[in-house]
Design an enzyme around this catalytic site. Structure first.
Site, PDB file in Angstrom:
ATOM      1  N   LYS A 118       0.982  -1.265   0.083  1.00 22.55           N
ATOM      2  CA  LYS A 118       0.096  -0.168  -0.091  1.00 22.55           C
ATOM      3  C   LYS A 118       0.882   1.222  -0.073  1.00 22.55           C
ATOM      4  O   LYS A 118       0.642   2.154  -0.600  1.00 22.55           O
ATOM      5  CB  LYS A 118      -0.849   0.017   1.377  1.00 22.55           C
ATOM      6  CG  LYS A 118      -1.886  -1.080   1.445  1.00 22.55           C
ATOM      7  CD  LYS A 118      -2.822  -1.417   0.285  1.00 22.55           C
ATOM      8  CE  LYS A 118      -3.188  -2.823  -0.057  1.00 22.55           C
ATOM      9  NZ  LYS A 118      -3.276  -3.418  -1.560  1.00 22.55           N
ATOM     10  N   GLU A 201      -3.375   7.798   7.325  1.00 24.98           N
ATOM     11  CA  GLU A 201      -4.349   8.599   6.432  1.00 24.98           C
ATOM     12  C   GLU A 201      -5.177   9.068   7.209  1.00 24.98           C
ATOM     13  O   GLU A 201      -5.789   8.809   8.372  1.00 24.98           O
ATOM     14  CB  GLU A 201      -4.918   7.643   5.459  1.00 24.98           C
ATOM     15  CG  GLU A 201      -4.043   7.096   4.308  1.00 24.98           C
ATOM     16  CD  GLU A 201      -5.160   6.372   3.191  1.00 24.98           C
ATOM     17  OE1 GLU A 201      -6.381   6.140   3.424  1.00 24.98           O
ATOM     18  OE2 GLU A 201      -4.590   6.077   2.117  1.00 24.98           O
ATOM     19  N   HIS A 236     -16.037  -5.814   5.800  1.00 23.80           N
ATOM     20  CA  HIS A 236     -15.301  -6.081   4.569  1.00 23.80           C
ATOM     21  C   HIS A 236     -15.495  -7.033   3.385  1.00 23.80           C
ATOM     22  O   HIS A 236     -14.809  -7.258   2.707  1.00 23.80           O
ATOM     23  CB  HIS A 236     -13.737  -5.866   4.964  1.00 23.80           C
ATOM     24  CG  HIS A 236     -13.481  -4.873   5.826  1.00 23.80           C
ATOM     25  ND1 HIS A 236     -13.469  -3.400   5.529  1.00 23.80           N
ATOM     26  CD2 HIS A 236     -13.045  -4.603   7.285  1.00 23.80           C
ATOM     27  CE1 HIS A 236     -13.082  -2.816   6.511  1.00 23.80           C
ATOM     28  NE2 HIS A 236     -12.782  -3.274   7.610  1.00 23.80           N
ATOM     29  N   ARG A 293      -6.751  -8.158 -10.599  1.00 24.89           N
ATOM     30  CA  ARG A 293      -7.340  -9.465 -10.860  1.00 24.89           C
ATOM     31  C   ARG A 293      -9.081  -9.218 -11.546  1.00 24.89           C
ATOM     32  O   ARG A 293      -9.525  -7.963 -11.282  1.00 24.89           O
ATOM     33  CB  ARG A 293      -7.769 -10.295  -9.610  1.00 24.89           C
ATOM     34  CG  ARG A 293      -8.563  -9.724  -8.548  1.00 24.89           C
ATOM     35  CD  ARG A 293      -8.921 -10.287  -7.312  1.00 24.89           C
ATOM     36  NE  ARG A 293      -9.939  -9.784  -6.532  1.00 24.89           N
ATOM     37  CZ  ARG A 293      -9.541  -8.864  -5.592  1.00 24.89           C
ATOM     38  NH1 ARG A 293      -8.398  -8.616  -5.141  1.00 24.89           N
ATOM     39  NH2 ARG A 293     -10.611  -8.407  -4.775  1.00 24.89           N
TER      40      ARG A 293
HETATM   41  C1  MV4 Z   1     -10.216   3.974   4.773  1.00 33.03           C
HETATM   42  C2  MV4 Z   1     -11.666   4.728   5.493  1.00 33.03           C
HETATM   43  C3  MV4 Z   1     -11.777   5.730   5.572  1.00 33.03           C
HETATM   44  N1  MV4 Z   1     -10.596   6.781   5.407  1.00 33.03           N
HETATM   45  N2  MV4 Z   1      -9.516   5.118   4.747  1.00 33.03           N
HETATM   46  C4  MV4 Z   1     -11.372  -0.382   4.445  1.00 33.03           C
HETATM   47  C5  MV4 Z   1     -10.815  -1.606   3.495  1.00 33.03           C
HETATM   48  C6  MV4 Z   1      -9.674  -0.837   2.822  1.00 33.03           C
HETATM   49  N3  MV4 Z   1      -9.560  -1.102   1.461  1.00 33.03           N
HETATM   50  C7  MV4 Z   1      -9.687   0.622   3.177  1.00 33.03           C
HETATM   51  N4  MV4 Z   1     -10.968   0.729   4.003  1.00 33.03           N
HETATM   52  C8  MV4 Z   1     -11.249   2.260   4.373  1.00 33.03           C
HETATM   53  N5  MV4 Z   1     -10.187   2.956   4.308  1.00 33.03           N
HETATM   54  C9  MV4 Z   1      -9.482   6.187   4.857  1.00 33.03           C
HETATM   55  N6  MV4 Z   1      -8.331   7.177   5.043  1.00 33.03           N
HETATM   56  C10 MV4 Z   1     -12.742   3.746   5.418  1.00 33.03           C
HETATM   57  C11 MV4 Z   1     -12.357   2.534   5.011  1.00 33.03           C
HETATM   58  C12 MV4 Z   1     -13.376   1.329   5.110  1.00 33.03           C
HETATM   59  C13 MV4 Z   1     -14.166   0.876   4.068  1.00 33.03           C
HETATM   60  C14 MV4 Z   1     -13.779   1.170   2.724  1.00 33.03           C
HETATM   61  C15 MV4 Z   1     -14.349   0.764   1.748  1.00 33.03           C
HETATM   62  C16 MV4 Z   1     -15.542  -0.204   2.197  1.00 33.03           C
HETATM   63  C17 MV4 Z   1     -15.745  -0.408   3.279  1.00 33.03           C
HETATM   64  C18 MV4 Z   1     -15.244   0.044   4.375  1.00 33.03           C
HETATM   65  C19 MV4 Z   1     -15.623  -0.146   5.749  1.00 33.03           C
HETATM   66  C20 MV4 Z   1     -14.845   0.382   6.641  1.00 33.03           C
HETATM   67  C21 MV4 Z   1     -13.855   1.251   6.390  1.00 33.03           C
END
Ligand code: MV4
Length: 505
Positions: A118, A201, A236, A293
């Site tokens: 990442k 972040e 997730h 993918r």
């Molecule tokens: C975040 C966020 C809020 N702010 N980053 C969750 C999975 C990973 N791919 C990144 N995720 C998140 N990153 C920042 N800076 C909230 C999430 C997140 C989320 C993102 C996408 C789909 C579902 C989620 C559920 C909880 C938190």
């Protein structure tokens, strides 16, 4: 298409069936692999040949690279399609496939690696002019990290560089709790990934998860196939996906797509890939990660663009040029996908593997069921509990929603629990109907959604009892020489679902 005669599918379940269908339409013979638990699986039945690769645990079967390569040679396959999960984002396997003289139907290993970290992915995206959430590089010193967090402003997220899909993530709301959370996140990352690098972040409040589907060929063409809204997630795990995103402004869509193709170009991407963004309340968007993918939710994109993504994965792997231009792609109507999981919403979504005694799947106009099972099949305990994906298309979102309700109403599964009632509850929820739901939607509505499906399940149990009683009376009548039509042990599932739908409103 005469590039490949035979392709090995290094996967199982519905995606192996989906890929087999795509291959067959191209005149290519699909080859299956299977574990002890999958001897009778649907993916084995739909392929021309099938090879046993080991015991049920995936670490001893679907993840054993050498055995899969050996089978590919034995079968005389010229290429390997990895599906998703398992070895699909494993750069070591991608290289081994090529080194064995086979074609890898997937992105270059270098692109997989560039997006696997990442921190590296963030750096690459910043250099390519792709917007990322305000944040940092990898940090190891807690005091320096706290200074960075104050500068960004709370709340912040501590994320593991090797993480993804929400693993190794911690939200921190104030300076007082920062150092403990930071150290905890590093320990967690070290244990989970063998890599303790973490970064910070800014925490984006109430975001939507919107992702762009990409297609790149070996001739340097990078196209996007619009977006999917995947904000309906539980821990997730995506539950419902749709295309296009119901609230995305047209100008934002155009910029998001353009930015995503830049991300693909920056890592010399080839094949099908997806760039995930967070979309905030003001429709600012930020790069999250890139999935190198084919994705579970790819069908909704196929439905609104008319592009067969598996077909293009194969054509691109064979060196073909993408035959359409960006200007040819525009969203046609709306598509929704409900993931049907073998799980019990009333038991905290506990997996519910087992024997499927009876299965009736939805069909009819604009309904697609990408399934990995059949009536009489067994869902093994060893793998992901997703058994199928129910996909509909409609000329607009309201039509697609009604069609999905109709299709869910046709779905009958006996012998295992499923989340079908839970899907009805989601589709009935005013926030989802409005399309304004964010990634916390299922968390916030948990109690009301679960209560709604318990009511529905109770009704179904009552009806099932009544059906059984009627069937029993019918058998008595038949035995007495009556000419009444036999009801059958299952009663009339269509009628049953009709009542179910009325009660569920
Ligand atoms: C975040 C966020 C809020 N702010 N980053 C969750 C999975 C990973 N791919 C990144 N995720 C998140 N990153 C920042 N800076 C909230 C999430 C997140 C989320 C993102 C996408 C789909 C579902 C989620 C559920 C909880 C938190």
């Amino acid at each position: 298409m005469a590039y490949f005669d035979k392709v090995l599918i290094a996967n199982r379940g519905e995606i192996a069936v989906r890929v087999a269908r795509g291959l067959r339409e191209l005149g290519i013979s699909p080859v299956a692999v299977y574990s002890d638990a999958d001897r009778e699986a649907l993916h084995v039945r739909v392929c021309d040949e099938a090879y046993h690769i080991g015991p049920a645990p995936s670490a001893e079967s679907y993840l054993v690279m050498d055995r899969i390569l050996e089978v590919a040679h034995r079968a005389g396959a010229q290429a390997i399609h990895p599906g998703f999960g398992f070895l699909s984002e494993n750069a070591v396997f991608a290289r081994a496939v090529t080194a064995a003289g086979l074609t890898w139907i997937g992105p270059p290993p270098g692109a997989i690696e560039a997006m696997g970290s990442k921190v590296l992915a963030r750096e690459t995206m910043i250099a390519a002019g792709v917007p990322v959430v305000p944040g940092t590089d990898a940090l190891s010193d807690a005091a320096a990290a706290l200074r960075a967090a104050r500068e960004i402003g709370f709340p912040v997220l501590v994320k593991a560089s090797a993480g993804g899909g929400g693993k190794g993530m911690r939200r921190v709301d104030d300076a007082e709790s920062f150092v403990a959370a930071f150290d905890g996140a590093r320990r967690e990352a070290a244990n989970a990934f063998g890599d303790d690098s973490v970064f910070l972040e800014k925490f984006v409040v109430k975001p939507k998860h919107v992702e762009i589907q990409l297609l790149s060929d070996t001739h340097g063409n990078h196209l996007h196939l619009l977006e999917r809204d995947c904000s309906v997630q539980r821990r997730h795990q995506k539950v419902v996906e749709e295309a296009p995103c119901p609230v995305l402004r047209a100008d934002v869509r155009a910029r998001m797509g353009e930015v995503a193709t830049r991300a693909a170009a920056a890592v010399d991407y080839v094949g099908a890939g997806t760039v995930e963004f967070l979309l905030d309340i003001d429709q600012n968007f930020y790069f999250l990660e890139m999935n190198t993918r084919l994705q579970v939710e790819h069908p909704v994109t196929e439905m609104i663009t008319g592009v067969d993504l598996v077909e293009w994965q194969v054509r691109i792997a064979a060196g073909e040029r993408i035959s359409f231009a960006q200007g040819d792609i525009s969203p046609n109507g709306c598509s929704i996908q409900c993931r049907i999981y073998a799980e019990d919403p009333a038991m905290n979504f506990m997996p519910s593997p087992g024997h499927i005694q009876y299965l009736a799947t939805p069909s009819g106009p604009w309904v697609r069921d990408d399934s990995g099972v059949y009536s009489g099949a067994t869902v093994p305990v060893h793998y992901d509990p997703m058994v199928s994906k129910l996909v509909v298309w409609g000329k607009d979102r309201a039509t697609a929603l009604r069609r999905m309700k109709r299709a869910l109403g046709e779905y009958v599964v006996r012998g295992i629990h499923t989340n079908i009632a839970y899907h009805h509850a989601i589709l009935d929820h005013p926030t989802f109907v409005a399309g304004t739901h964010d990634t916390q939607f299922l968390t916030r509505t948990h109690d009301e959604l679960v209560a709604a499906c318990e009511v529905q399940d109770a009704e179904v149990d009552d009806i099932a009892l009544a059906v059984a009683a009627i069937a029993s009376m019918q058998r008595d009548q038949d035995a007495a020489g009556s000419h009444a039509a036999p009801a059958g042990a299952m009663g009339n599932p269509w009628k049953l679902q009709g009542r179910f739908r009325r009660l569920a409103r």
